[in-house]
Design a protein around this motif. Sequence first.
Motif, short mmCIF file in Angstrom:
data_model
loop_
_atom_site.label_atom_id
_atom_site.label_comp_id
_atom_site.label_asym_id
_atom_site.label_seq_id
_atom_site.Cartn_x
_atom_site.Cartn_y
_atom_site.Cartn_z
N HIS A 36 0.82 -1.21 0.00
CA HIS A 36 0.00 0.00 0.00
C HIS A 36 0.85 1.26 0.00
O HIS A 36 2.05 1.21 0.21
N HIS A 37 0.17 2.35 -0.26
CA HIS A 37 0.76 3.67 -0.02
C HIS A 37 -0.07 4.29 1.10
O HIS A 37 -1.17 3.83 1.39
N TRP A 38 0.45 5.27 1.75
CA TRP A 38 -0.30 5.88 2.85
C TRP A 38 -1.42 6.72 2.29
O TRP A 38 -1.24 7.51 1.39
N GLU A 56 -25.33 1.65 -2.82
CA GLU A 56 -24.57 2.90 -2.88
C GLU A 56 -23.20 2.78 -2.19
O GLU A 56 -22.20 3.24 -2.71
N GLU A 57 -23.18 2.14 -1.02
CA GLU A 57 -21.93 1.98 -0.30
C GLU A 57 -20.97 1.08 -1.09
O GLU A 57 -19.78 1.36 -1.21
N ARG A 58 -21.50 -0.01 -1.67
CA ARG A 58 -20.69 -0.92 -2.48
C ARG A 58 -20.14 -0.20 -3.70
O ARG A 58 -18.97 -0.32 -4.04
N LYS A 59 -20.97 0.62 -4.33
CA LYS A 59 -20.54 1.37 -5.51
C LYS A 59 -19.41 2.33 -5.14
O LYS A 59 -18.42 2.45 -5.88
N GLU A 60 -19.52 2.97 -3.99
CA GLU A 60 -18.50 3.91 -3.53
C GLU A 60 -17.15 3.21 -3.34
O GLU A 60 -16.11 3.72 -3.76
N VAL A 61 -17.16 2.03 -2.72
CA VAL A 61 -15.92 1.26 -2.52
C VAL A 61 -15.35 0.84 -3.86
O VAL A 61 -14.16 1.00 -4.13
N ARG A 62 -16.19 0.28 -4.73
CA ARG A 62 -15.72 -0.25 -6.01
C ARG A 62 -15.17 0.83 -6.94
O ARG A 62 -14.34 0.54 -7.79
N TYR A 65 -10.10 4.65 -6.00
CA TYR A 65 -8.80 4.36 -6.61
C TYR A 65 -8.16 3.10 -6.04
O TYR A 65 -7.64 2.26 -6.78
N SER A 66 -8.20 2.95 -4.73
CA SER A 66 -7.49 1.82 -4.10
C SER A 66 -8.14 0.48 -4.46
O SER A 66 -7.44 -0.52 -4.61
N TYR A 67 -9.45 0.44 -4.63
CA TYR A 67 -10.12 -0.80 -5.05
C TYR A 67 -9.73 -1.12 -6.49
O TYR A 67 -9.42 -2.27 -6.83
N GLN A 68 -9.75 -0.11 -7.34
CA GLN A 68 -9.37 -0.32 -8.74
C GLN A 68 -7.91 -0.77 -8.85
O GLN A 68 -7.56 -1.57 -9.72
N LYS A 69 -7.06 -0.26 -7.95
CA LYS A 69 -5.66 -0.68 -7.92
C LYS A 69 -5.57 -2.18 -7.62
O LYS A 69 -4.76 -2.89 -8.22
N ILE A 70 -6.40 -2.67 -6.72
CA ILE A 70 -6.41 -4.09 -6.39
C ILE A 70 -6.87 -4.91 -7.60
O ILE A 70 -6.26 -5.93 -7.94
N ILE A 71 -7.92 -4.46 -8.26
CA ILE A 71 -8.42 -5.17 -9.45
C ILE A 71 -7.35 -5.21 -10.53
O ILE A 71 -7.08 -6.27 -11.12
N LYS A 72 -6.71 -4.08 -10.80
CA LYS A 72 -5.65 -4.04 -11.82
C LYS A 72 -4.47 -4.93 -11.42
O LYS A 72 -3.85 -5.57 -12.27
#
Length: 111
Positions: A36-38, A56-62, A65-72
Motif C-alpha cells: 500500500h501507499h499511505w 450505494e456503499e458498495r458502488k463507492e468502494v468499487r 482508486y485503491s479498489y481499482q488498484k487491487i483489481i488491476k
Amino acid sequence: MEAVLDWERDIQKTDPKHEILKELDDKDSCYAILSHHWGMEVSYEEMTGLMKMGEEERKEVRECYSYQKIIKSCEQAKKDSYKWLWVDTCCIDKQSSSELSEAINLMYQWH
C-alpha cells in the motif's frame, strides 16, 4: 486473486459465501505482492463486506482508486501466471490485535 476478478466481473450474481480472502499457509505457493501507499486504502472489512453492503456503499468502494488498484493488480498477477496476490491493506484483519501483531512481525518474511 481469480475469485476477486470473477467477483468484480459480476458482483451482483456472486455467491456471498464465495471465499475472496483466503489464508494461505503453503510454503510452496508463489504469489505477487501489492503493498500500500499511505492514504485511503480498501480495508479487510470492506473487501469481506462488499456483498453485505447497500448498493450505494458498495458502488463507492468499487469506484475508489485503491479498489481499482487491487483489481488491476489481480489482472496483472494473472497475466504473470500467479495464482495468489497478497495485498497488505485488505488481507490483514486490523480489528484483531493478534492478527495485526503477527502480520507486522511476519511482514519482512512475506516480502
